[in-house]
Design a protein around this motif. Structure first.
Motif, PDB file in Angstrom:
ATOM      1  N   LYS A   1     -21.975  13.836  25.926  1.00 13.47           N
ATOM      2  CA  LYS A   1     -21.076  13.101  26.129  1.00 13.47           C
ATOM      3  C   LYS A   1     -20.620  13.402  27.510  1.00 13.47           C
ATOM      4  CE  LYS A   1     -21.295   9.921  22.844  1.00 13.47           C
ATOM      5  NZ  LYS A   1     -21.628   8.544  23.085  1.00 13.47           N
ATOM      6  N   ARG A   2     -20.299  12.623  28.499  1.00 12.92           N
ATOM      7  CA  ARG A   2     -19.691  12.886  29.604  1.00 12.92           C
ATOM      8  C   ARG A   2     -18.282  12.218  29.451  1.00 12.92           C
ATOM      9  NH1 ARG A   2     -20.466  10.383  35.708  1.00 12.92           N
ATOM     10  NH2 ARG A   2     -18.965  11.862  36.655  1.00 12.92           N
ATOM     11  N   ILE A   3     -17.375  12.981  29.820  1.00 12.43           N
ATOM     12  CA  ILE A   3     -15.968  12.558  29.897  1.00 12.43           C
ATOM     13  C   ILE A   3     -15.330  12.807  31.095  1.00 12.43           C
ATOM     14  CG2 ILE A   3     -13.363  13.112  28.849  1.00 12.43           C
ATOM     15  CD1 ILE A   3     -15.109  14.750  26.544  1.00 12.43           C
TER      16      ILE A   3
ATOM     17  N   HIS B   1     -19.908  18.292  25.117  1.00  9.82           N
ATOM     18  CA  HIS B   1     -19.414  17.330  26.227  1.00  9.82           C
ATOM     19  C   HIS B   1     -19.602  18.045  27.725  1.00  9.82           C
ATOM     20  CE1 HIS B   1     -15.961  19.903  25.679  1.00  9.82           C
ATOM     21  NE2 HIS B   1     -15.504  19.698  26.781  1.00  9.82           N
TER      22      HIS B   1
ATOM     23  N   MET C   1     -17.207  17.549  30.966  1.00  7.62           N
ATOM     24  CA  MET C   1     -16.087  17.026  31.586  1.00  7.62           C
ATOM     25  C   MET C   1     -16.032  17.031  33.091  1.00  7.62           C
ATOM     26  SD  MET C   1     -12.957  16.289  30.368  1.00  7.62           S
ATOM     27  CE  MET C   1     -13.115  17.149  28.672  1.00  7.62           C
TER      28      MET C   1
ATOM     29  N   LEU D   1      -8.464  10.023  29.628  1.00  8.34           N
ATOM     30  CA  LEU D   1      -9.827  10.585  29.484  1.00  8.34           C
ATOM     31  C   LEU D   1     -10.814   9.536  29.009  1.00  8.34           C
ATOM     32  CD1 LEU D   1      -7.949  13.011  28.048  1.00  8.34           C
ATOM     33  CD2 LEU D   1     -10.115  14.192  28.729  1.00  8.34           C
TER      34      LEU D   1
ATOM     35  N   VAL E   1     -14.709   7.951  27.992  1.00  7.94           N
ATOM     36  CA  VAL E   1     -15.870   8.167  27.552  1.00  7.94           C
ATOM     37  C   VAL E   1     -16.405   7.016  26.897  1.00  7.94           C
ATOM     38  CG1 VAL E   1     -14.754   9.143  25.153  1.00  7.94           C
ATOM     39  CG2 VAL E   1     -17.362   9.882  26.037  1.00  7.94           C
TER      40      VAL E   1
ATOM     41  N   LEU F   1      -9.601  11.684  20.593  1.00  8.83           N
ATOM     42  CA  LEU F   1     -10.785  11.902  21.376  1.00  8.83           C
ATOM     43  C   LEU F   1     -11.829  13.098  20.754  1.00  8.83           C
ATOM     44  CD1 LEU F   1     -12.486  11.900  24.025  1.00  8.83           C
ATOM     45  CD2 LEU F   1     -11.094  13.873  24.820  1.00  8.83           C
TER      46      LEU F   1
ATOM     47  N   LEU G   1     -15.796  11.846  19.358  1.00  9.72           N
ATOM     48  CA  LEU G   1     -16.558  12.570  19.837  1.00  9.72           C
ATOM     49  C   LEU G   1     -17.458  13.444  18.681  1.00  9.72           C
ATOM     50  CD1 LEU G   1     -15.241  14.450  22.729  1.00  9.72           C
ATOM     51  CD2 LEU G   1     -17.005  12.835  23.121  1.00  9.72           C
TER      52      LEU G   1
END
Length: 204
Positions: free
Chosen positions: A16-18, A45, A47, A183, A185, A199, A203
């Motif tokens: 996952k890109r945050i 993740h 960041m 943030l 996502v 968050l 996730l």
């Protein structure tokens, strides 16, 4: 483990890109930055740090900043001092707050990539410049020293940095961001230091 990775269409896995939208003027952004590694430990993740001009976002939404409202200003300072102590994070208010963060933001973006993203090292150095030691965050001598310390990381000229910072702020607004730290996502905004547990649960 399987809950921390998302299956892609080709049968593999992607992180996952945050995107972490921040302004160095915000004590909450600094505390969230410091708290992130522990808050998301063990969760896969990626960041991305993206500096924005908080004042421009406030203007866009027709709002005042916390430090511009009597009572809320005092509460903010009391709360962040307490939160820093609770989290075990080094924290001293700068000699003057609020201040003009533009030079710091443009310095950060000048050290970033073409998309206006900065790495954790550069972001950390500038946050420390503001929130460690209680000195003037925008003093000319201190800013020059910071600029020299980061000179080896600079990749963009002042005009390019100015344009990228504006683009970052515009992207934040387009993403529905209304404050810092935020943030983002999967198109969802998680706002504030106290959103980090939420968050993490998302996730997972």
């Amino acid at each position: 483990y399987k809950n921390r990775l998302i299956c892609s269409a080709n049968g593999g896995f992607t992180m996952k890109r945050i995107t972490f939208y921040l302004d160095f003027i915000s004590p909450y952004a600094y505390l969230a930055f410091e708290a992130l590694p522990q808050s998301l430990m063990g969760v896969s993740h990626r960041m991305v740090y993206k500096p924005v001009l908080f004042a421009a976002m406030l203007k866009h939404h027709g709002q005042l900043g916390p430090a511009e409202i009597a009572g809320k200003r005092e509460w903010t300072y009391r709360q962040v001092l307490w939160q820093a102590k609770q989290l075990g994070i080094e924290f001293q208010m700068p000699a003057s707050h609020p201040f003009n963060p533009l030079p710091l933001l443009r310095l950060a973006v000048s050290c970033g990539d073409e998309q206006g993203n900065t790495n954790r090292f550069v972001t950390q150095q500038i946050f420390n410049h503001v929130w460690h030691g209680g000195a003037d965050a925008t003093g000319a001598v201190r800013f020059e020293a910071l600029s020299q310390a980061l000179a080896g990381h600079v990749k963009a000229d002042p005009e390019a940095a100015k344009a990228r910072l504006k683009a970052n702020t515009d992207k934040a607004l387009q993403a529905g961001v209304f404050g810092v730290p935020s943030l983002v996502v999967d198109g969802k905004v998680f706002w504030g230091l106290d959103s980090l547990p939420m968050l993490r649960e998302y996730l997972e």
